[in-house]
Motif scaffolding. Structure first.
Motif, mmCIF file in Angstrom:
data_model
loop_
_atom_site.group_PDB
_atom_site.id
_atom_site.type_symbol
_atom_site.label_atom_id
_atom_site.label_comp_id
_atom_site.label_asym_id
_atom_site.label_seq_id
_atom_site.Cartn_x
_atom_site.Cartn_y
_atom_site.Cartn_z
ATOM 1 N N THR A 23 0.830 -1.204 0.000
ATOM 2 C CA THR A 23 0.000 0.000 0.000
ATOM 3 C C THR A 23 0.867 1.257 0.000
ATOM 4 O OG1 THR A 23 -1.766 -1.151 1.160
ATOM 5 C CG2 THR A 23 -1.818 1.255 1.250
ATOM 6 N N LEU A 24 1.922 1.259 0.818
ATOM 7 C CA LEU A 24 2.828 2.408 0.875
ATOM 8 C C LEU A 24 3.514 2.626 -0.474
ATOM 9 C CD1 LEU A 24 4.420 1.793 4.389
ATOM 10 C CD2 LEU A 24 2.792 3.594 3.783
ATOM 11 N N CYS A 25 3.900 1.538 -1.129
ATOM 12 C CA CYS A 25 4.518 1.645 -2.461
ATOM 13 C C CYS A 25 3.529 2.194 -3.476
ATOM 14 C CB CYS A 25 5.023 0.280 -2.920
ATOM 15 S SG CYS A 25 6.493 -0.310 -2.049
ATOM 16 N N LEU A 26 2.305 1.694 -3.454
ATOM 17 C CA LEU A 26 1.281 2.174 -4.383
ATOM 18 C C LEU A 26 0.987 3.658 -4.189
ATOM 19 C CD1 LEU A 26 -1.229 -0.813 -4.330
ATOM 20 C CD2 LEU A 26 0.175 -0.077 -6.265
ATOM 21 N N ASP A 27 1.038 4.119 -2.933
ATOM 22 C CA ASP A 27 0.771 5.522 -2.616
ATOM 23 C C ASP A 27 1.988 6.416 -2.849
ATOM 24 O OD1 ASP A 27 -1.782 4.814 -1.893
ATOM 25 O OD2 ASP A 27 -1.374 4.822 0.273
ATOM 26 N N GLY A 28 3.144 5.815 -3.210
ATOM 27 C CA GLY A 28 4.352 6.600 -3.447
ATOM 28 C C GLY A 28 5.021 7.088 -2.188
#
Length: 66
Positions: A23-28
């Motif tokens: 999720t953190l990766c997807l949110d940048g």
């Protein structure tokens, strides 16, 4: 050359779930993370992002129309 870690390795290093890291990766929110195919590559020297979720259990509700 930059060394990378996977979601699973980052989860073990930072003591959070792989799903949360995804999720953190997807949110940048993880600096330098890049997706190659279906695999996230996270630089090994990247610091754990700050958790900005509400921890008090009290959620802020904004009133519409005011």
């Amino acid at each position: 050359m930059i060394e990378y870690m996977t979601l699973k390795e980052a989860a073990e290093k930072w003591s959070i779930s792989p799903q949360r890291i995804n999720t953190l990766c997807l949110d940048g929110r993880i600096e330098g993370a890049s997706k190659v195919g279906n695999l996230w590559l996270i630089p090994k020297d990247t610091l754990k992002p700050v958790d900005n979720r509400i921890k008090t259990g009290k959620y802020i509700k904004k009133k519409k129309g005011l």
